[in-house]
Write an enzyme that holds these catalytic residues in place. Sequence first.
Site, PDB file in Angstrom:
ATOM      1  N   THR A 113      43.679  45.493  46.021  1.00  0.00           N
ATOM      2  CA  THR A 113      42.550  46.405  46.193  1.00  0.00           C
ATOM      3  C   THR A 113      42.704  47.157  47.508  1.00  0.00           C
ATOM      4  O   THR A 113      42.896  46.555  48.558  1.00  0.00           O
ATOM      5  CB  THR A 113      41.229  45.616  46.180  1.00  0.00           C
ATOM      6  OG1 THR A 113      41.043  45.078  44.874  1.00  0.00           O
ATOM      7  CG2 THR A 113      40.040  46.504  46.534  1.00  0.00           C
ATOM      8  N   ALA A 152      43.156  45.968  41.217  1.00  0.00           N
ATOM      9  CA  ALA A 152      42.061  45.607  40.319  1.00  0.00           C
ATOM     10  C   ALA A 152      41.300  46.858  39.898  1.00  0.00           C
ATOM     11  O   ALA A 152      40.870  47.648  40.737  1.00  0.00           O
ATOM     12  CB  ALA A 152      41.136  44.615  41.007  1.00  0.00           C
ATOM     13  N   ALA A 161      40.841  35.555  38.175  1.00  0.00           N
ATOM     14  CA  ALA A 161      40.984  34.798  39.420  1.00  0.00           C
ATOM     15  C   ALA A 161      39.902  35.157  40.432  1.00  0.00           C
ATOM     16  O   ALA A 161      39.034  36.001  40.197  1.00  0.00           O
ATOM     17  CB  ALA A 161      42.377  35.072  40.017  1.00  0.00           C
ATOM     18  N   TYR A 189      35.729  36.128  40.491  1.00  0.00           N
ATOM     19  CA  TYR A 189      35.102  37.224  39.761  1.00  0.00           C
ATOM     20  C   TYR A 189      34.633  36.722  38.386  1.00  0.00           C
ATOM     21  O   TYR A 189      34.647  35.531  38.121  1.00  0.00           O
ATOM     22  CB  TYR A 189      36.044  38.422  39.698  1.00  0.00           C
ATOM     23  CG  TYR A 189      36.340  38.965  41.081  1.00  0.00           C
ATOM     24  CD1 TYR A 189      35.311  39.473  41.875  1.00  0.00           C
ATOM     25  CD2 TYR A 189      37.617  38.907  41.633  1.00  0.00           C
ATOM     26  CE1 TYR A 189      35.552  39.934  43.164  1.00  0.00           C
ATOM     27  CE2 TYR A 189      37.863  39.364  42.927  1.00  0.00           C
ATOM     28  CZ  TYR A 189      36.827  39.867  43.689  1.00  0.00           C
ATOM     29  OH  TYR A 189      37.060  40.309  44.974  1.00  0.00           O
ATOM     30  N   ARG A 192      47.630  26.569  48.049  1.00  0.00           N
ATOM     31  CA  ARG A 192      47.512  26.691  49.509  1.00  0.00           C
ATOM     32  C   ARG A 192      46.642  27.873  49.929  1.00  0.00           C
ATOM     33  O   ARG A 192      46.241  27.977  51.085  1.00  0.00           O
ATOM     34  CB  ARG A 192      48.892  26.815  50.142  1.00  0.00           C
ATOM     35  CG  ARG A 192      49.661  28.068  49.731  1.00  0.00           C
ATOM     36  CD  ARG A 192      51.111  28.001  50.153  1.00  0.00           C
ATOM     37  NE  ARG A 192      51.873  29.168  49.723  1.00  0.00           N
ATOM     38  CZ  ARG A 192      53.189  29.244  49.783  1.00  0.00           C
ATOM     39  NH1 ARG A 192      53.885  28.222  50.257  1.00  0.00           N
ATOM     40  NH2 ARG A 192      53.828  30.330  49.383  1.00  0.00           N
TER      41      ARG A 192
END
Length: 376
Positions: A37, A68, A189, A192, A279
């Site tokens: 983004t 996105a 993911a 959202y 991570r």
Amino acid sequence: MENKVVEEKQVDKIPLMSPCKMGKFELCHRVVLAPLTRQRSYGYIPQPHAILHYSQRSTNGGLLIGEATVISETGIGYKDVPGIWTKEQVEAWKPIVDAVHAKGGIFFCQIWHVGRVSNKDFQPNGEDPISCTDRGLTPQIRSNGIDIAHFTRPRRLTTDEIPQIVNEFRVAARNAIEAGFDGVEIHGAHGYLIDQFMKDQVNDRSDKYGGSLENRCRFALEIVEAVANEIGSDRVGIRISPFAHYNEAGDTNPTALGLYMVESLNKYDLAYCHVVEPRMKTAWEKIECTESLVPMRKAYKGTFIVAGGYDREDGNRALIEDRADLVAYGRLFISNPDLPKRFELNAPLNKYNRDTFYTSDPIVGYTDYPFLETMT
């Protein structure tokens, strides 16, 4: 003889630069542009400066996943992000896609609905955002470290409304193909809308979309099926982040969630599954952890993309150890438009400037990072 040895050394390819077959797509290397983004699509319409941005990062046989891209008016949660629900947006994407294809690149559009990560100022008619829940987010400090993002408490979708959202993803996928994209990545993911349904720390529903793991993943899999039926499963990827806590979306058993999702996805024979490393718990925080994507990698039968804080050495190691087929890079690709070439030559990397990630400038921090040849 010395020259011959040198020549042989030059053609030795690091794992990241080796070819890879991703379904019907033949990739020339394994360095993927992650979806990023950048908030430079004024009025939610892709702009001409994106032509240069994506063209700079295109290589022959390289996979680019676009930023996105919002599927509908209710899916907006940030200013100046691109959409793909209107004819004007579709037309605006076409020259950008053409520029990537002119360089031999393969371009997927990431289709996205933010769900509750929004406020009524972004929503049509000032309505409340929608989600699987009516529990809101706490205010967050934005990435610039100064501004505060405020979120309107969402409205819980009724069971009968959910098929309409599934259909909006389907139509967005069709629009992406009309714009010339090679495929779409479903954004499942980072807290959202799709992730909100999947995560048990957000989803508090009692209907067929809540409660059990199967029910919480139902929405995501209905979208996968609808999109695959619309444009062909070989043009569809999905990104998930079972271990992440972005936007207050965590899960009490992320390992089980991740495994259930990849095992469920196997039947669709998608182009790929793209997973964020454990991570990366939050957007900027890379931590040491014992959790691993290896069980998901072993369970998934298709092309497996990993992302999250990778560098050249780390990416090569992931491929050597068969923990991934492809490695997606975000911040390093922002500041190094020729990242695959730099990895191939083991050349020094430009440092990225976080302050320009989300500004509206069409050049600074967007298309002005130098290439290797301009630095010599």
